[in-house]
Design an enzyme around this catalytic site. Structure first.
Site, mmCIF file in Angstrom:
data_model
loop_
_atom_site.group_PDB
_atom_site.id
_atom_site.type_symbol
_atom_site.label_atom_id
_atom_site.label_comp_id
_atom_site.label_asym_id
_atom_site.label_seq_id
_atom_site.Cartn_x
_atom_site.Cartn_y
_atom_site.Cartn_z
ATOM 1 N N HIS A 182 0.842 -1.201 0.000
ATOM 2 C CA HIS A 182 0.000 0.000 0.000
ATOM 3 C C HIS A 182 0.871 1.244 0.000
ATOM 4 C CE1 HIS A 182 1.150 -0.363 4.219
ATOM 5 N NE2 HIS A 182 0.886 0.943 4.337
ATOM 6 N N ARG A 206 6.261 -8.910 15.733
ATOM 7 C CA ARG A 206 6.918 -7.656 15.355
ATOM 8 C C ARG A 206 6.023 -6.491 15.729
ATOM 9 N NH1 ARG A 206 6.503 -4.279 10.849
ATOM 10 N NH2 ARG A 206 8.431 -3.170 10.365
HETATM 11 O O1 LIG Z 1 4.892 -1.918 10.250
HETATM 12 C C1 LIG Z 1 5.509 -1.338 9.369
HETATM 13 O O2 LIG Z 1 6.745 -1.407 9.263
HETATM 14 C C2 LIG Z 1 4.779 -0.521 8.344
HETATM 15 C C3 LIG Z 1 3.471 0.011 8.811
HETATM 16 C C4 LIG Z 1 2.775 0.772 7.748
HETATM 17 O O3 LIG Z 1 3.145 0.773 6.619
HETATM 18 C C5 LIG Z 1 1.582 1.550 8.100
HETATM 19 O O4 LIG Z 1 1.173 1.516 9.267
HETATM 20 O O5 LIG Z 1 1.041 2.228 7.204
HETATM 21 FE FE LIG Z 2 2.190 2.274 5.464
#
Ligand SMILES: O=C(O)CCC(=O)C(=O)O
Ligand SMILES: [Fe+2]
Length: 423
Positions: free
Chosen positions: A61, A127
């Site tokens: 995204h 994570r």
């Molecule tokens: O967790 C991540 O490293 C990315 C999170 C992310 O892309 C978002 O929250 O839009």
């Molecule tokens: Fe993101």
């Protein structure tokens, strides 16, 4: 969290101003429009997933804001598109990742580009990441700069609504409101001209050329420096911190867990965070495996409590997902007939899987169509990664066809509504 939010807030504003200055667009736009209760902090938790090659942590995204400031732990899994390849953003405890969002892309007339990114799951370790989103108020109007603007002016509200509608209807974001009123369908791609590992570009956009020319967008800034002096890093900001190439596996599905924090949550949630979460829920694409989902319930709730979130938005999200999962046993999603264009003889089908399973499914589709009609090979056109293709199949008997294809190929097959008149 308070500290992360307030330091990110200051950093995001400084960065936005510097980036605006580089465009020779001195502006107090950000100060006026991106204020406390229009910006968000989101905490992401990705549970360990026994089948990392089959499940996305977070779907590919772009962010729908101006800037995102992201802090990831040491587990890794974040990847972004660079030179038509997915590259891993190597964790560094002293680094923040700064991501340019869609709004900056429009505001800068494509000089800064919102990059596509995704998160892979880890088989054994959970994570966490925390992201600050620099967003304007819903009424703020995003004006594209330059003499020849590629995007028309639009309000943030308009954009959010559009994104949500697109994600709901199509499963992905179509993108920024282009200046060109007519959307043009790209020439159909045959299997042979599908690049081996292509950029997952939003389809059907007339401004794709501009995107390719745009500047790189992920900056990595060391926290110890950035908090005091982000400007120090701005001189050489465009690069990837220790990025490592990873060949991405296919057949991904999606596991995502989110907690939300906003110190002003009562005010802010009126039309903000809930929307973000709903969008995420839609993007989850309905393929969470049930055991993981159950673990998530506990995790979500505890994250909410931890953060003093009075409204458990994540629980709402979860309910929606649970209902979806029930309809999804076997990982086949068939959208309701009501959503399909029944006037059209054909319906597009999205197939997601590894190359081998897609090829099997594709072969089956062709066989089914050829058998039933004695007709020629259907048109194929690619949407995104090589593991996703679009193919037209006949509207009648669609469920049987899809079930059959799924059982035999194990590819995930999704029937979606036609965007264009598929004749
Ligand atoms: O967790 C991540 O490293 C990315 C999170 C992310 O892309 C978002 O929250 O839009
Ligand atoms: Fe993101």
């Amino acid at each position: 969290m308070e500290r992360f939010a307030s330091e990110s807030e200051a950093l995001a504003h400084t960065l936005a101003e510097v980036l605006a200055e580089k465009l020779e667009r001195k502006s107090n736009f950000f100060k006026e429009n991106c204020v406390r209760n229009t910006c968000y902090v989101r905490m992401n938790r990705y549970p360990p997933c026994p089948k990392p090659s089959e499940v996305y942590g977070l779907m590919p995204h772009t962010d729908s804001d101006f800037l995102t400031i992201l802090y990831q732990d040491q587990v890794g899994g974040l990847q972004l598109i660079k030179d038509n390849r997915w590259v891993a953003v190597k964790p560094n405890p002293r680094a923040l990742i700064i991501n340019i969002g869609d709004l900056f892309q429009a505001w800068s007339n494509g000089m800064y580009k919102s990059v596509e990114h995704r998160v892979m799951t880890n088989p054994t370790v959970e994570r966490f990441s925390t992201a600050y989103f620099l967003c304007p108020s819903y009424d703020a109007v995003i004006e594209c700069s330059g003499d020849c603007p590629s995007y028309r002016n639009f309000s943030f509200r308009e954009f959010r609504q559009q994104v949500q509608a697109d994600v709901k209807k199509l499963g992905y974001k179509v993108g920024l409101p282009s200046n060109q009123t007519e959307l043009t369908e790209p020439p159909p791609l045959s299997r042979s001209n599908v690049p081996a590992n292509p950029v997952s570009l939003p389809p059907y956009r007339s401004n794709i050329i501009i995107l390719f020319d745009a500047m790189p967008v992920f900056l990595v800034i060391f926290i110890s420096q950035s908090v005091q002096s982000p400007l120090r890093n701005i001189n050489s900001p465009f690069g990837f911190h220790g990025a490592v190439n990873l060949s991405s596996d296919s057949n991904k599905r999606f596991v995502y867990d989110v907690g939300a924090y906003n110190s002003d949550d009562d005010k802010a949630d009126q039309n903000g965070m809930g929307d973000f979460l709903n969008e995420m829920a839609d993007m989850m694409n309905l393929c969470i495996v049930i055991p993981i989902l159950i673990i998530n319930i506990l995790a979500r709730v505890s994250i909410c409590l931890l953060c003093n979130l009075r409204k458990p938005t994540a629980v709402v999200l979860l309910k929606r997902v649970t209902t979806e999962v029930k309809t999804l046993m076997g990982a086949v999603l068939i959208r309701r007939d009501a959503e399909a264009d029944l006037n059209s003889a054909l319906r597009p089908v999205e197939i997601i899987g590894n190359l081998a399973s897609i090829e099997k499914a594709e072969k089956l589709i062709n066989e089914v169509i050829a058998q039933s009609e004695g007709e020629g090979i259907p048109a194929l056109f690619v949407r995104g990664a090589p593991e996703q293709i679009w193919i037209k199949v006949r509207n009648d008997g669609i469920r049987e066809t899809i079930k059959n294809m799924h059982t035999k190929s194990r590819a995930r097959i999704q029937v979606v509504l036609s965007i264009y008149d598929l004749k």
